[in-house]
Design an enzyme around this catalytic site. Sequence first.
Site, PDB file in Angstrom:
ATOM      1  N   CYS A   2     -23.718  89.727  78.218  1.00 59.45           N
ATOM      2  CA  CYS A   2     -23.016  88.935  78.992  1.00 59.45           C
ATOM      3  C   CYS A   2     -22.252  87.836  78.048  1.00 59.45           C
ATOM      4  O   CYS A   2     -23.101  87.608  77.314  1.00 59.45           O
ATOM      5  CB  CYS A   2     -23.329  88.630  80.433  1.00 59.45           C
ATOM      6  SG  CYS A   2     -23.920  90.164  81.285  1.00 59.45           S
ATOM      7  N   ARG A  28     -18.064  89.746  74.634  1.00 63.50           N
ATOM      8  CA  ARG A  28     -19.415  90.204  75.233  1.00 63.50           C
ATOM      9  C   ARG A  28     -19.283  91.041  76.567  1.00 63.50           C
ATOM     10  O   ARG A  28     -20.526  91.308  76.958  1.00 63.50           O
ATOM     11  CB  ARG A  28     -20.029  88.801  75.305  1.00 63.50           C
ATOM     12  CG  ARG A  28     -20.156  87.791  73.898  1.00 63.50           C
ATOM     13  CD  ARG A  28     -20.840  86.547  74.438  1.00 63.50           C
ATOM     14  NE  ARG A  28     -22.271  86.792  74.699  1.00 63.50           N
ATOM     15  CZ  ARG A  28     -23.369  86.969  73.832  1.00 63.50           C
ATOM     16  NH1 ARG A  28     -23.015  86.783  72.420  1.00 63.50           N
ATOM     17  NH2 ARG A  28     -24.441  87.094  74.277  1.00 63.50           N
ATOM     18  N   TRP A  74     -21.035  92.133  81.458  1.00 57.03           N
ATOM     19  CA  TRP A  74     -21.276  93.593  81.061  1.00 57.03           C
ATOM     20  C   TRP A  74     -22.340  94.247  81.655  1.00 57.03           C
ATOM     21  O   TRP A  74     -23.507  93.957  81.328  1.00 57.03           O
ATOM     22  CB  TRP A  74     -21.465  93.436  79.418  1.00 57.03           C
ATOM     23  CG  TRP A  74     -21.689  94.854  78.881  1.00 57.03           C
ATOM     24  CD1 TRP A  74     -22.732  95.243  78.498  1.00 57.03           C
ATOM     25  CD2 TRP A  74     -20.597  95.921  78.621  1.00 57.03           C
ATOM     26  NE1 TRP A  74     -22.513  96.472  78.219  1.00 57.03           N
ATOM     27  CE2 TRP A  74     -21.344  96.980  78.043  1.00 57.03           C
ATOM     28  CE3 TRP A  74     -19.299  95.591  78.577  1.00 57.03           C
ATOM     29  CZ2 TRP A  74     -20.529  98.231  77.620  1.00 57.03           C
ATOM     30  CZ3 TRP A  74     -18.655  96.882  78.247  1.00 57.03           C
ATOM     31  CH2 TRP A  74     -19.053  98.004  77.877  1.00 57.03           C
ATOM     32  N   ASN A 100     -27.122  85.643  81.046  1.00 62.30           N
ATOM     33  CA  ASN A 100     -27.069  86.509  80.082  1.00 62.30           C
ATOM     34  C   ASN A 100     -28.550  87.086  79.753  1.00 62.30           C
ATOM     35  O   ASN A 100     -29.498  86.125  79.135  1.00 62.30           O
ATOM     36  CB  ASN A 100     -26.181  86.153  78.920  1.00 62.30           C
ATOM     37  CG  ASN A 100     -26.204  86.875  77.593  1.00 62.30           C
ATOM     38  OD1 ASN A 100     -26.257  88.201  77.724  1.00 62.30           O
ATOM     39  ND2 ASN A 100     -26.414  86.547  76.379  1.00 62.30           N
ATOM     40  N   GLY A 101     -28.576  88.473  79.643  1.00 59.11           N
ATOM     41  CA  GLY A 101     -30.155  88.855  79.403  1.00 59.11           C
ATOM     42  C   GLY A 101     -30.670  89.633  80.635  1.00 59.11           C
ATOM     43  O   GLY A 101     -29.725  90.321  81.030  1.00 59.11           O
ATOM     44  N   GLU A 465     -22.179 112.612  60.552  1.00 55.82           N
ATOM     45  CA  GLU A 465     -22.063 111.155  60.884  1.00 55.82           C
ATOM     46  C   GLU A 465     -21.342 110.139  59.544  1.00 55.82           C
ATOM     47  O   GLU A 465     -20.570 109.570  59.919  1.00 55.82           O
ATOM     48  CB  GLU A 465     -22.819 110.296  61.588  1.00 55.82           C
ATOM     49  CG  GLU A 465     -23.003 109.020  62.107  1.00 55.82           C
ATOM     50  CD  GLU A 465     -21.341 108.933  62.914  1.00 55.82           C
ATOM     51  OE1 GLU A 465     -21.147 109.909  63.455  1.00 55.82           O
ATOM     52  OE2 GLU A 465     -21.294 107.725  63.367  1.00 55.82           O
ATOM     53  N   LYS A 469     -17.706 108.595  59.557  1.00 60.08           N
ATOM     54  CA  LYS A 469     -17.501 107.138  59.266  1.00 60.08           C
ATOM     55  C   LYS A 469     -16.571 107.039  58.336  1.00 60.08           C
ATOM     56  O   LYS A 469     -15.573 106.237  58.370  1.00 60.08           O
ATOM     57  CB  LYS A 469     -18.703 106.344  59.105  1.00 60.08           C
ATOM     58  CG  LYS A 469     -19.673 106.268  59.997  1.00 60.08           C
ATOM     59  CD  LYS A 469     -19.077 105.236  61.366  1.00 60.08           C
ATOM     60  CE  LYS A 469     -18.511 105.973  62.477  1.00 60.08           C
ATOM     61  NZ  LYS A 469     -19.035 106.358  63.499  1.00 60.08           N
ATOM     62  N   GLU A 472     -12.887 108.013  58.949  1.00 61.43           N
ATOM     63  CA  GLU A 472     -12.228 107.069  59.942  1.00 61.43           C
ATOM     64  C   GLU A 472     -11.653 105.968  59.326  1.00 61.43           C
ATOM     65  O   GLU A 472     -10.549 105.624  59.696  1.00 61.43           O
ATOM     66  CB  GLU A 472     -13.256 106.786  61.181  1.00 61.43           C
ATOM     67  CG  GLU A 472     -13.304 107.827  62.070  1.00 61.43           C
ATOM     68  CD  GLU A 472     -14.466 106.964  63.172  1.00 61.43           C
ATOM     69  OE1 GLU A 472     -14.309 106.964  64.397  1.00 61.43           O
ATOM     70  OE2 GLU A 472     -15.573 107.016  62.921  1.00 61.43           O
ATOM     71  N   HIS A 488     -22.460 128.644  49.710  1.00 58.08           N
ATOM     72  CA  HIS A 488     -21.597 129.918  50.453  1.00 58.08           C
ATOM     73  C   HIS A 488     -20.091 129.464  50.312  1.00 58.08           C
ATOM     74  O   HIS A 488     -19.237 130.107  51.243  1.00 58.08           O
ATOM     75  CB  HIS A 488     -21.999 129.951  51.708  1.00 58.08           C
ATOM     76  CG  HIS A 488     -23.614 130.372  51.865  1.00 58.08           C
ATOM     77  ND1 HIS A 488     -23.989 131.643  51.310  1.00 58.08           N
ATOM     78  CD2 HIS A 488     -24.555 129.772  52.362  1.00 58.08           C
ATOM     79  CE1 HIS A 488     -25.341 131.757  51.571  1.00 58.08           C
ATOM     80  NE2 HIS A 488     -25.743 130.669  52.088  1.00 58.08           N
ATOM     81  N   LYS A 588     -10.430 103.648  70.763  1.00 58.11           N
ATOM     82  CA  LYS A 588     -11.697 103.295  70.908  1.00 58.11           C
ATOM     83  C   LYS A 588     -12.220 104.443  72.208  1.00 58.11           C
ATOM     84  O   LYS A 588     -13.043 104.828  72.107  1.00 58.11           O
ATOM     85  CB  LYS A 588     -11.909 102.021  71.499  1.00 58.11           C
ATOM     86  CG  LYS A 588     -13.425 101.571  71.821  1.00 58.11           C
ATOM     87  CD  LYS A 588     -14.157 101.688  70.664  1.00 58.11           C
ATOM     88  CE  LYS A 588     -15.615 101.690  70.673  1.00 58.11           C
ATOM     89  NZ  LYS A 588     -16.446 101.952  69.563  1.00 58.11           N
TER      90      LYS A 588
HETATM   91  C1  F6R Z   1     -16.261 107.865  66.121  1.00 54.90           C
HETATM   92  C2  F6R Z   1     -16.123 107.562  67.628  1.00 54.90           C
HETATM   93  C3  F6R Z   1     -15.661 108.669  68.375  1.00 54.90           C
HETATM   94  C4  F6R Z   1     -16.237 108.790  69.560  1.00 54.90           C
HETATM   95  C5  F6R Z   1     -15.741 110.029  70.470  1.00 54.90           C
HETATM   96  C6  F6R Z   1     -16.515 110.043  71.878  1.00 54.90           C
HETATM   97  O1  F6R Z   1     -16.704 106.560  65.553  1.00 54.90           O
HETATM   98  O2  F6R Z   1     -16.267 106.512  67.892  1.00 54.90           O
HETATM   99  O3  F6R Z   1     -15.822 109.875  67.477  1.00 54.90           O
HETATM  100  O4  F6R Z   1     -17.699 108.867  69.510  1.00 54.90           O
HETATM  101  O5  F6R Z   1     -14.435 109.648  70.663  1.00 54.90           O
HETATM  102  O6  F6R Z   1     -16.349 108.885  72.623  1.00 54.90           O
HETATM  103  P1  F6R Z   1     -17.326 108.526  73.812  1.00 54.90           P
HETATM  104  O7  F6R Z   1     -18.939 108.378  73.131  1.00 54.90           O
HETATM  105  O8  F6R Z   1     -16.936 107.346  74.410  1.00 54.90           O
HETATM  106  O9  F6R Z   1     -17.370 109.736  74.608  1.00 54.90           O
END
Ligand code: F6R
Length: 593
Positions: A2, A28, A74, A100-101, A465, A469, A472, A488, A588
């Site tokens: 927070c 935050r 948060w 915060n904490g 993963e 990354k 993306e 294969h 996001k």
């Molecule tokens: C990749 C990324 C996305 C999310 C996906 C699921 O860096 O952020 O692949 O992992 O859109 O999102 P959540 O976890 O919010 O359901």
Amino acid sequence: MCGIVGCILKDKDAAPILLECVKKLEYRGYDSVGIATSSRGLSIKKDQGKIDEVDEKLQITDLPGLKGIAHVRWATHGLPTRENAHPHTDCKNRIAVVHNGIIENYKELRSKLEEEGHRFTSNTDTEVIPHLIEKYTDNGVGLEEAIRQAIQQIKGSYALAVISTLEPDKVIGVRKESPLIVGVGEDEYFIASDVPAILQHTNQVLYLDDNEMVILEDTGVTIKNLDNEVLIKEMHTIEWSPDMAEKQGFEHFMLKEIHEQSVAVKNTLMEESEIKETVKKFRHFQRICFVACGTSFHASLVGKYLFETLLGTPTEVVLASEFEYSSNSLDENTLVILITQSGETADTLKALKIANKKSQTLAIVNVVGSTATRDAQHVIYTRAGPEIGVAATKTYITQLTSIYLLATCMTENEELNQQLKKIPEYIKTILEMEDHIREIARRYTNTSNAFFFIGRGFSYPTALEGALKLKEITYIHGEGYAAGELKHGPLALIDDDVPVVAIAPPGKSHDKTVSNIEEVKARGAQIIALGSREDDVLKSEAHDYIEFTDEINEIMSPITYVVPLQLLAYYISIERGIDPDKPKNLAKCVTVE
Ligand code: F6R
């Protein structure tokens, strides 16, 4: 995570300034906001919602007084609601606190205070603090001493800002393991969780250490230790621009969030007792089905390897967007575990609806109060704090932490539990390799072809993963592959313009992964290998080597080996002039199917 702020101003009302300051801390937290000011008495406005929404609804800055405290929340304990928004007060509305904490022992403290007659109005851990301070001031001690006595009762982490009608000339701050800085302006004084909050008003800053208290008064700032001795602190001049300050000096949120991972894991590990309680509520199940998207899907895949290894329970992993086409075999003997950092991903929520009709459901979620937390039968929270960068980093690591904690709680595996506790320190050490990884990134920035990321067993999800990354945020194609599967088909693609990132921690899969590395190397591939410091065989195969302590075995590797892969993608993105926080075509939170 927070954000808190407190201030004493010379000749301006505090509330508008406090609102402006907490806006700078929105990174935050942003589920609730509140302000308390003191003039003749305490005046408080607070509500659930984003800062601008709450301001529009309540005219939150319309509060009298030159002194005050403010908070952006948060949620950790208690849903985002008006009652749970800070500031929190004592029974007589004479003491207001923002925090915060996390207060770990709040349940015991609360029931004791309730037995003593204190009335609580929220579900937060924070509310015990004003009541503790009230208890001690009622015993006749001054505000500073009452705060000192209160924090001696508290286990956990805190940065607090307190105002009280009992001593209306003061704003008091105190910290332990949560950040708190002091801003010294011309006849006006501030405390805040972070520098960006106050940078509009002053760039002169004092840093508080743990167990230190700051008292703001019209006449200046006094810092004391918990023995009430006055401390002299060095003043720092902040050179950051407001934008840099919001990212704590990091160039991007993504890099800041990569660096927050050690703390994020530590905070998530504190959920152990909550997870133990949740596990007790499960009905008997014979199989597990993980459901998620993207990075959360990769965390789920690690879950499959872990649960099958430790529990021996048949475990499958289904992409949330595919779930409706493959859910016919669900029954009451299945535990469906949905992983979603946002708790709002449309594909995952749809899968949750289907699963709820037939099976037990458990959601592992970062955002308290999100739809998944309301719809699932059981919930476990990750404690990553808000993640701003589009590419998931600290939320992935904390999802893995929760999955490992869940497995240890289900199996009472003390050895694994002890290993988990070491992860925050390992992550710190891994981050010391940042310059080395940046160098590697420079060498591969102009790769025109794809990267391959390969691993077996527990390292296969890490390979996926790492590749995600890279795709993306660098716009270079990354192909994550089970190392044994290359022969294969995809081996046909390997040549000297294809970097292969090989993940080979010590363990069962190591030797076969080394054989696969030899196969691609023989076809000209450049090898970037990740393995143990002691692994001379692997080192001799690699063009570039990223080394880890050999204490991290295959099973524990997913939570740590992914960190250099996040940094690799980040620095390639920087070298290519891309903004990694805002990659093109991505959002996001994906709220459409
Ligand atoms: C990749 C990324 C996305 C999310 C996906 C699921 O860096 O952020 O692949 O992992 O859109 O999102 P959540 O976890 O919010 O359901």
